[in-house]
Design an enzyme around this catalytic site. Structure first.
Site, short mmCIF file in Angstrom:
data_model
loop_
_atom_site.label_atom_id
_atom_site.label_comp_id
_atom_site.label_asym_id
_atom_site.label_seq_id
_atom_site.Cartn_x
_atom_site.Cartn_y
_atom_site.Cartn_z
N ARG A 130 -3.74 5.96 -9.43
CA ARG A 130 -5.11 6.47 -9.34
C ARG A 130 -5.55 7.04 -10.69
NH1 ARG A 130 -6.41 10.58 -4.91
NH2 ARG A 130 -8.51 10.07 -5.59
N CYS A 163 -7.19 17.40 -9.77
CA CYS A 163 -6.66 16.30 -8.97
C CYS A 163 -7.84 15.48 -8.49
CB CYS A 163 -5.82 16.84 -7.81
SG CYS A 163 -6.69 18.09 -6.83
#
Length: 287
Positions: free
Chosen positions: A180, A239
């Site tokens: 990601r 995040c």
């Protein structure tokens, strides 16, 4: 034995506490009601349940990320209504290595509450140690006297992270999975990639195979190598939505590397503005 835990607490230590305020923070991003369902089936006796979307976040606007922080005073009042008292030990746990419990840990420190810890190994460690369980919610507690105090942690807004691209005063750490971070896949947010210059430290790297945290010494060695010459106080964690970034922050605090900051909006807020730059690949990229 001390009754004041500020980072992690073991199942045996929790079992010895007489008056802990226990919170089940179990969640699944793909199945938002899974945490509540797991809690309803079985949880640590006396534990209440707080939902990531409904209790630990405020409404989304489309520009403020997937899990915006709630109003601090309103959240403090809610905790008091649920029975939390000043200086009472809080223990947060989940069923995924602390990946959601860390959100409550950080938020309570944000409200100035030091006596908050994550159950190391979570629900699995509790049951493996022979801990009791129950399937009914505890009786409502009398309101407590909890109130907001000066924050013990710092938060950085998107503007501050953007300014850092030019000032270079902080090291940004991204807690998402490497694929990601690299922009190779993006199952949740509309844009893949990472903040230019950010390094990657997948939060699951903090854990041992059994789901408990690595030792203080091992975590300190790993983060020292990652930070190189950076002071922990000059690190900004983030995040996808401000949740698992707290996992790295907790790991560093547990390792004695205190003072790091959090970008609560994280990638989901950052990528909502097409004017903000994006890097791809498994290296930090140019700022």
């Amino acid at each position: 034995m001390s009754s004041h835990y500020t980072t992690l607490i073991t199942a045996s230590e929790l079992a010895s506490l007489q008056d802990a305020f226990i919170v089940d923070c179990s969640h699944d991003l793909a199945q938002p009601e899974a945490g509540q369902q797991a809690y309803d089936q079985a949880h640590i006796p006396g534990a209440i349940f707080l939902h990531l979307d409904r209790d630990l976040s405020s409404p989304k606007s489309g520009h403020n990320g997937r899990h915006p922080l709630p109003d601090a005073d309103a959240f403090a009042a809610r905790l008091a209504q649920l029975g939390l008292r000043q200086n009472q030990q809080v223990v947060a746990y989940d069923r995924t290595g602390g990946s959601f419990a860390v959100r409550l840990w950080w938020m309570l420190r944000w409200l100035g509450h030091d006596a908050v810890a994550v159950l190391d190994g979570g629900w699995q460690a509790w049951t493996a140690a022979g801990g009791a369980s129950e399937g009914t919610a505890p009786a409502a507690r009398a309101p407590g006297d909890f109130s907001r105090r000066p924050a013990l942690v710092g938060a950085v807004p998107a503007r501050g992270v953007l300014d850092n691209l030019h000032s270079g005063k902080h090291l940004v750490l991204d807690a998402r999975a490497p694929e990601r971070y690299a922009g190779e896949v993006e199952p949740i947010d509309p844009v893949g990639g990472h903040i230019p210059g950010a390094k990657n430290r997948f939060f699951q790297t903090n854990l041992q195979p059994d789901g408990t945290f690595k030792s203080r010494e091992q975590l300190r060695e790993e983060f020292t190598a990652l930070l190189e010459d950076w002071d922990p106080r000059d690190v900004i964690h983030h995040c996808g939505s401000g949740v698992t970034g707290c996992h790295n922050l907790l790991a560093m605090t547990y390792a004695g590397m205190d003072g790091s900051l959090l970008y609560p909006g994280s990638w989901s807020e950052w990528c909502a503005d097409p004017a903000r730059p994006v890097a791809t690949g498994r290296t930090p990229g140019k700022v």
